[in-house]
Design a protein around this motif. Structure first.
Motif, PDB file in Angstrom:
ATOM      1  N   ARG A  97     -10.814  55.825  14.692  1.00 12.40           N
ATOM      2  CA  ARG A  97     -11.894  55.321  15.538  1.00 12.40           C
ATOM      3  C   ARG A  97     -11.558  53.895  15.970  1.00 12.40           C
ATOM      4  NH1 ARG A  97     -18.277  56.222  15.107  1.00 12.40           N
ATOM      5  NH2 ARG A  97     -17.433  58.329  15.103  1.00 12.40           N
ATOM      6  N   LEU A  98     -11.702  53.645  17.277  1.00 10.66           N
ATOM      7  CA  LEU A  98     -11.463  52.302  17.807  1.00 10.66           C
ATOM      8  C   LEU A  98     -12.805  51.573  17.887  1.00 10.66           C
ATOM      9  CD1 LEU A  98      -9.388  50.311  19.017  1.00 10.66           C
ATOM     10  CD2 LEU A  98      -9.895  51.289  21.263  1.00 10.66           C
ATOM     11  N   PHE A  99     -12.969  50.536  17.079  1.00  9.83           N
ATOM     12  CA  PHE A  99     -14.162  49.687  17.105  1.00  9.83           C
ATOM     13  C   PHE A  99     -13.843  48.522  18.055  1.00  9.83           C
ATOM     14  CE2 PHE A  99     -14.432  52.020  13.180  1.00  9.83           C
ATOM     15  CZ  PHE A  99     -15.787  52.302  13.053  1.00  9.83           C
ATOM     16  N   MET A 100     -14.637  48.370  19.094  1.00  7.89           N
ATOM     17  CA  MET A 100     -14.215  47.502  20.197  1.00  7.89           C
ATOM     18  C   MET A 100     -15.314  46.547  20.668  1.00  7.89           C
ATOM     19  SD  MET A 100     -12.883  49.144  23.715  1.00  7.89           S
ATOM     20  CE  MET A 100     -12.061  48.191  24.952  1.00  7.89           C
ATOM     21  N   SER A 101     -14.959  45.297  20.839  1.00  7.94           N
ATOM     22  CA  SER A 101     -15.891  44.336  21.447  1.00  7.94           C
ATOM     23  C   SER A 101     -15.117  43.492  22.452  1.00  7.94           C
ATOM     24  CB  SER A 101     -16.506  43.427  20.380  1.00  7.94           C
ATOM     25  OG  SER A 101     -17.368  42.491  21.006  1.00  7.94           O
ATOM     26  N   THR A 102     -15.625  43.423  23.687  1.00  8.02           N
ATOM     27  CA  THR A 102     -14.964  42.631  24.729  1.00  8.02           C
ATOM     28  C   THR A 102     -16.006  41.715  25.384  1.00  8.02           C
ATOM     29  OG1 THR A 102     -15.335  44.201  26.544  1.00  8.02           O
ATOM     30  CG2 THR A 102     -13.376  44.570  25.178  1.00  8.02           C
ATOM     31  N   THR A 103     -15.535  40.804  26.215  1.00  6.18           N
ATOM     32  CA  THR A 103     -16.435  39.787  26.770  1.00  6.18           C
ATOM     33  C   THR A 103     -17.559  40.408  27.605  1.00  6.18           C
ATOM     34  OG1 THR A 103     -14.468  38.379  26.945  1.00  6.18           O
ATOM     35  CG2 THR A 103     -16.464  37.578  28.013  1.00  6.18           C
ATOM     36  N   ASN A 104     -17.221  41.362  28.471  1.00  4.02           N
ATOM     37  CA  ASN A 104     -18.218  41.898  29.406  1.00  4.02           C
ATOM     38  C   ASN A 104     -18.348  43.424  29.379  1.00  4.02           C
ATOM     39  OD1 ASN A 104     -18.629  39.229  31.008  1.00  4.02           O
ATOM     40  ND2 ASN A 104     -16.410  39.532  31.045  1.00  4.02           N
ATOM     41  N   GLY A 105     -17.219  44.119  29.223  1.00  4.95           N
ATOM     42  CA  GLY A 105     -17.219  45.582  29.371  1.00  4.95           C
ATOM     43  C   GLY A 105     -18.089  46.291  28.351  1.00  4.95           C
ATOM     44  N   THR A 106     -18.019  45.845  27.104  1.00  4.78           N
ATOM     45  CA  THR A 106     -18.811  46.539  26.085  1.00  4.78           C
ATOM     46  C   THR A 106     -20.304  46.219  26.278  1.00  4.78           C
ATOM     47  OG1 THR A 106     -18.246  44.789  24.478  1.00  4.78           O
ATOM     48  CG2 THR A 106     -16.952  46.809  24.407  1.00  4.78           C
ATOM     49  N   ARG A 107     -20.606  45.068  26.905  1.00  9.09           N
ATOM     50  CA  ARG A 107     -22.018  44.761  27.222  1.00  9.09           C
ATOM     51  C   ARG A 107     -22.533  45.676  28.326  1.00  9.09           C
ATOM     52  NH1 ARG A 107     -23.642  40.245  29.295  1.00  9.09           N
ATOM     53  NH2 ARG A 107     -21.632  39.539  30.079  1.00  9.09           N
ATOM     54  N   ALA A 108     -21.664  46.032  29.269  1.00  9.76           N
ATOM     55  CA  ALA A 108     -22.086  46.951  30.355  1.00  9.76           C
ATOM     56  C   ALA A 108     -22.443  48.313  29.765  1.00  9.76           C
ATOM     57  CB  ALA A 108     -20.969  47.081  31.390  1.00  9.76           C
ATOM     58  N   LEU A 109     -21.648  48.759  28.795  1.00  9.56           N
ATOM     59  CA  LEU A 109     -21.957  50.047  28.148  1.00  9.56           C
ATOM     60  C   LEU A 109     -23.239  49.949  27.332  1.00  9.56           C
ATOM     61  CD1 LEU A 109     -18.335  51.018  27.288  1.00  9.56           C
ATOM     62  CD2 LEU A 109     -19.967  52.610  28.327  1.00  9.56           C
ATOM     63  N   GLU A 110     -23.445  48.812  26.707  1.00 11.85           N
ATOM     64  CA  GLU A 110     -24.622  48.645  25.856  1.00 11.85           C
ATOM     65  C   GLU A 110     -25.915  48.626  26.668  1.00 11.85           C
ATOM     66  OE1 GLU A 110     -23.951  46.280  21.954  1.00 11.85           O
ATOM     67  OE2 GLU A 110     -25.341  45.113  23.158  1.00 11.85           O
ATOM     68  N   ILE A 111     -25.880  48.049  27.854  1.00 13.92           N
ATOM     69  CA  ILE A 111     -27.121  47.886  28.638  1.00 13.92           C
ATOM     70  C   ILE A 111     -27.657  49.245  29.120  1.00 13.92           C
ATOM     71  CG2 ILE A 111     -26.188  47.493  30.994  1.00 13.92           C
ATOM     72  CD1 ILE A 111     -28.684  45.120  29.566  1.00 13.92           C
ATOM     73  N   VAL A 112     -26.781  50.246  29.228  1.00 16.74           N
ATOM     74  CA  VAL A 112     -27.224  51.565  29.729  1.00 16.74           C
ATOM     75  C   VAL A 112     -27.252  52.624  28.621  1.00 16.74           C
ATOM     76  CG1 VAL A 112     -26.526  51.173  32.117  1.00 16.74           C
ATOM     77  CG2 VAL A 112     -24.854  52.112  30.502  1.00 16.74           C
ATOM     78  N   GLN A 113     -27.158  52.191  27.364  1.00 19.35           N
ATOM     79  CA  GLN A 113     -26.956  53.189  26.299  1.00 19.35           C
ATOM     80  C   GLN A 113     -28.153  54.114  26.081  1.00 19.35           C
ATOM     81  OE1 GLN A 113     -25.769  50.763  22.978  1.00 19.35           O
ATOM     82  NE2 GLN A 113     -27.854  50.137  22.486  1.00 19.35           N
ATOM     83  N   ALA A 114     -29.319  53.776  26.642  1.00 19.80           N
ATOM     84  CA  ALA A 114     -30.493  54.655  26.487  1.00 19.80           C
ATOM     85  C   ALA A 114     -30.495  55.800  27.512  1.00 19.80           C
ATOM     86  CB  ALA A 114     -31.771  53.842  26.620  1.00 19.80           C
ATOM     87  N   SER A 115     -29.599  55.766  28.456  1.00 16.75           N
ATOM     88  CA  SER A 115     -29.540  56.840  29.461  1.00 16.75           C
ATOM     89  C   SER A 115     -29.105  58.155  28.784  1.00 16.75           C
ATOM     90  CB  SER A 115     -28.534  56.442  30.550  1.00 16.75           C
ATOM     91  OG  SER A 115     -28.236  57.547  31.346  1.00 16.75           O
ATOM     92  N   PRO A 116     -29.640  59.311  29.246  1.00 16.08           N
ATOM     93  CA  PRO A 116     -29.250  60.580  28.616  1.00 16.08           C
ATOM     94  C   PRO A 116     -27.774  60.920  28.798  1.00 16.08           C
ATOM     95  CG  PRO A 116     -30.756  60.946  30.474  1.00 16.08           C
ATOM     96  CD  PRO A 116     -30.678  59.462  30.260  1.00 16.08           C
ATOM     97  N   SER A 117     -27.141  60.307  29.776  1.00 18.72           N
ATOM     98  CA  SER A 117     -25.735  60.608  30.023  1.00 18.72           C
ATOM     99  C   SER A 117     -25.017  59.306  30.385  1.00 18.72           C
ATOM    100  CB  SER A 117     -25.700  61.632  31.167  1.00 18.72           C
ATOM    101  OG  SER A 117     -24.427  61.989  31.473  1.00 18.72           O
ATOM    102  N   VAL A 118     -24.156  58.840  29.480  1.00 18.28           N
ATOM    103  CA  VAL A 118     -23.458  57.557  29.689  1.00 18.28           C
ATOM    104  C   VAL A 118     -21.954  57.820  29.754  1.00 18.28           C
ATOM    105  CG1 VAL A 118     -22.973  55.265  28.730  1.00 18.28           C
ATOM    106  CG2 VAL A 118     -25.247  56.286  28.427  1.00 18.28           C
ATOM    107  N   LEU A 119     -21.329  57.380  30.832  1.00 21.51           N
ATOM    108  CA  LEU A 119     -19.892  57.604  31.038  1.00 21.51           C
ATOM    109  C   LEU A 119     -19.168  56.264  31.153  1.00 21.51           C
ATOM    110  CD1 LEU A 119     -20.194  60.139  34.030  1.00 21.51           C
ATOM    111  CD2 LEU A 119     -20.309  60.668  31.580  1.00 21.51           C
TER     112      LEU A 119
END
Ligand code: 3SL
Length: 245
Positions: A97-119
């Motif tokens: 498993r890759l545990f990942m934190s980046t300056t902006n990209g992982t925040r973009a994924l986090e902001i939409v994580q409540a959506s039923p389908s996240v890509l």
């Protein structure tokens, strides 16, 4: 179907969610996620916060995990990896498993994580993302660019345009029918202007220049390729992306 583009996590609405959310950080977080899953990573788990990443990953056996940390383009001290897709080899990633934190990209994924389908989308897997959207036909799609610390990024916008461009053909509809906001229409125009020279656009982009100063020429070249990996990272549980195809 209506597609809305938000250029940064900060510009993304938080009071409701889309049927499908597509996070983009072409340089380089989502490109790295696609590459890691393509070479056999078990999953990619994303964090905006480095301390949380350390806490959660500590529960995993060292041979079953890798920690990737990036800030300001560089690798965070004490992490196994920074954020280069070129570091994602099958020897390293296989079954981990890759545990990942980046300056902006992982925040973009986090902001939409409540959506039923996240890509997670990048240019390298544009086709896989488009095929999924065409097969599911969600009513509302939000595309969220990572940007850079709250500012617009050319590379994420051109990728949003590339996705929308392909959806227009697949749905056989007009831009007026598909575009939920002006940002999406502008992204399609940007893609049409630069589609034959995406690497040239990355050289113009401020984050592209930042990476060039860090000697990441090969990363830019890799990230500028279109439709080269048939891999779709999709959120299976909050913050955990797995390969859907
Ligand atoms: O901002 C981010 O999340 C990163 O992708 C930046 S970098 O390309 O690793 O510098």
């Amino acid at each position: 179907m209506k597609i809305f583009l938000y250029h940064t996590p900060e510009l993304t609405p938080v009071q409701n969610v889309a049927d499908c959310a597509i996070a983009i950080d072409v340089l380089r977080a989502t490109t790295t996620i696609v590459k890691a899953l393509s070479v056999g990573a078990e999953a990619v788990q994303v964090f905006s916060d480095l301390d949380k990443l350390m806490q959660e990953s500590a529960a995993w056996a060292p041979e079953k995990r890798l920690r990737a940390g990036e800030r300001g383009g560089g690798k965070v001290a004490g992490y196994d990896l920074g954020n280069s897709p070129l570091d994602c080899t099958s020897e390293r990633m296989h079954d981990r498993r890759l545990f990942m934190s980046t300056t902006n990209g992982t925040r973009a994924l986090e902001i939409v994580q409540a959506s039923p389908s996240v890509l997670a989308a990048a240019l390298i897997n544009r086709r896989a993302v488009v095929d999924y959207v065409l097969s599911q036909r969600p009513e509302t799609v939000w595309i969220v660019g990572a940007g850079w610390e709250g500012s617009f990024a050319l590379e994420d916008t051109v990728c949003a345009g590339a996705i929308a461009h392909s959806l227009l053909a697949g749905l056989n509809c007009t831009l007026e029918e598909l575009a939920g906001n002006d940002e999406l229409a502008a992204a399609v125009a940007l893609y049409e202007q630069w589609k034959d020279n995406l690497l040239g656009l990355f050289h113009l982009a401020s984050h592209g220049k930042r990476l060039l100063r860090l000697d990441c020429h090969d990363d830019l070249k890799y990230c500028a390729q279109t439709d080269v990996l048939d891999v779709l990272p999709i959120q299976r549980e909050i913050g955990v992306l797995v390969r859907n195809r």
